[in-house]
Write an enzyme that holds these catalytic residues in place. Structure first.
Site, short mmCIF file in Angstrom:
data_model
loop_
_atom_site.label_atom_id
_atom_site.label_comp_id
_atom_site.label_asym_id
_atom_site.label_seq_id
_atom_site.Cartn_x
_atom_site.Cartn_y
_atom_site.Cartn_z
N GLY A 106 4.63 -7.54 -8.20
CA GLY A 106 3.43 -7.14 -7.51
C GLY A 106 3.22 -5.65 -7.44
N CYS A 107 4.10 -4.84 -7.99
CA CYS A 107 4.03 -3.41 -7.72
C CYS A 107 4.22 -2.60 -8.99
CB CYS A 107 5.10 -3.03 -6.70
SG CYS A 107 5.14 -1.27 -6.34
N GLY A 108 3.31 -1.65 -9.22
CA GLY A 108 3.46 -0.77 -10.36
C GLY A 108 3.92 0.61 -10.00
#
Length: 276
Positions: free
Chosen positions: A112-114
């Site tokens: 969910g996280c970049g």
């Protein structure tokens, strides 16, 4: 030591519990593997990703992280399969090497996280360029039907029901190409890399996503030079703030022929809907 599989999916057994009774089944599931993005011998990031289109992934990541400004600045690119993951090994021209170390980050990014593990708050909220120019322009139904059109370019999702996709929509021509990944920001990097490697200007069309819109999605879209972003789900409030200040047209909840526009609506020609 056996190298990890480079396959994008795997068939696994399971037990289906149904009203009519239980039965053995086989399901096709998406693969995710650690992919180390290594530039000039230094690891910039380790991302959990679908092990497909890794050349596009590495190129798109290099562009959106501003390691490079054009694919021609990549001297070589190869994928090395190890026991525990895959190394996308990229060598840049000498004049880009200092840029890598200025922007370097190390992370093991969950889906969910970049931005996980980024070195500083300043790097996470880096200034964005302002997108200039009025176009391109999309008909209202092109925008409203964009994610529906993208469904035809998601073979891995059709098999697994578990992958995101990013597609590129050209006005009056539809979706030109798309890329898939378990991570939405990975799918976007793959798409941006594919556009660059094929010499397609992102500024000529719209990026279409199956996901929500977070800050890193807006950052990557703007840095790529695309002026329209259409998503199936919602933006965060701060992502919308960034999109507005950068001149990005952000449309969301594009489903079943309807769409909401939250910033710079001038690029979506509204008029009267043509239902013919």
């Amino acid at each position: 030591m056996v190298p990890v599989s480079r396959a994008s999916t795997a068939s696994v057994p399971g037990l289906a519990i149904r009203r009519e009774g239980d039965r053995d089944i086989a399901r096709i599931l998406p693969e995710e593997r650690p992919v180390a993005l290594v530039f000039n011998g230094a690891t910039a990031a380790v991302m959990m990703a679908t092990p497909a289109d890794l050349e596009d992934f590495a190129t798109g990541f290099a562009l959106t992280e501003r390691f490079i400004e054009h694919p021609d600045q990549i001297e070589s690119l190869e994928n090395i399969t190890h026991e525990n993951g895959i190394e996308a090994r990229v060598w840049l021209r000498d004049d880009r090497r200092d840029v890598v170390f200025e922007r370097r980050r190390t992370m093991l990014g969950p889906l969910g996280c970049g931005l996980c593990g980024i070195d500083s708050l300043e790097q996470a909220l880096r200034p964005l360029p302002t997108l200039t120019g009025d176009g391109p322009f999309l008909d209202r139904l092109e925008a409203a039907r964009a994610t529906d059109a993208l469904r035809n370019f998601q073979p891995l999702h059709d098999m697994t029901q578990a992958l995101h996709a990013a597609g590129f929509l050209l006005p009056e021509r539809g979706i030109l190409l798309a890329r898939e990944d378990v991570g939405r920001h990975n799918a976007l990097d793959k798409l941006i890399g594919a556009l660059a490697r094929q010499g397609i200007d992102p500024g000529d069309g719209a990026i279409v996503l199956t996901s929500r819109v977070s800050v890193d999605i807006v950052q990557k879209t703007v840095i790529a030079g695309c002026r329209i972003l259409i998503a199936a789900s919602a933006p965060t409030a701060y992502a919308l703030e960034l999109a507005t200040s950068a001149g990005l047209t952000l449309a969301a909840f594009a489903r079943d022929g309807e769409v909401d526009i939250y910033s710079h609506p001038n690029r979506i020609r509204r008029g009267h809907p043509d239902e013919s």
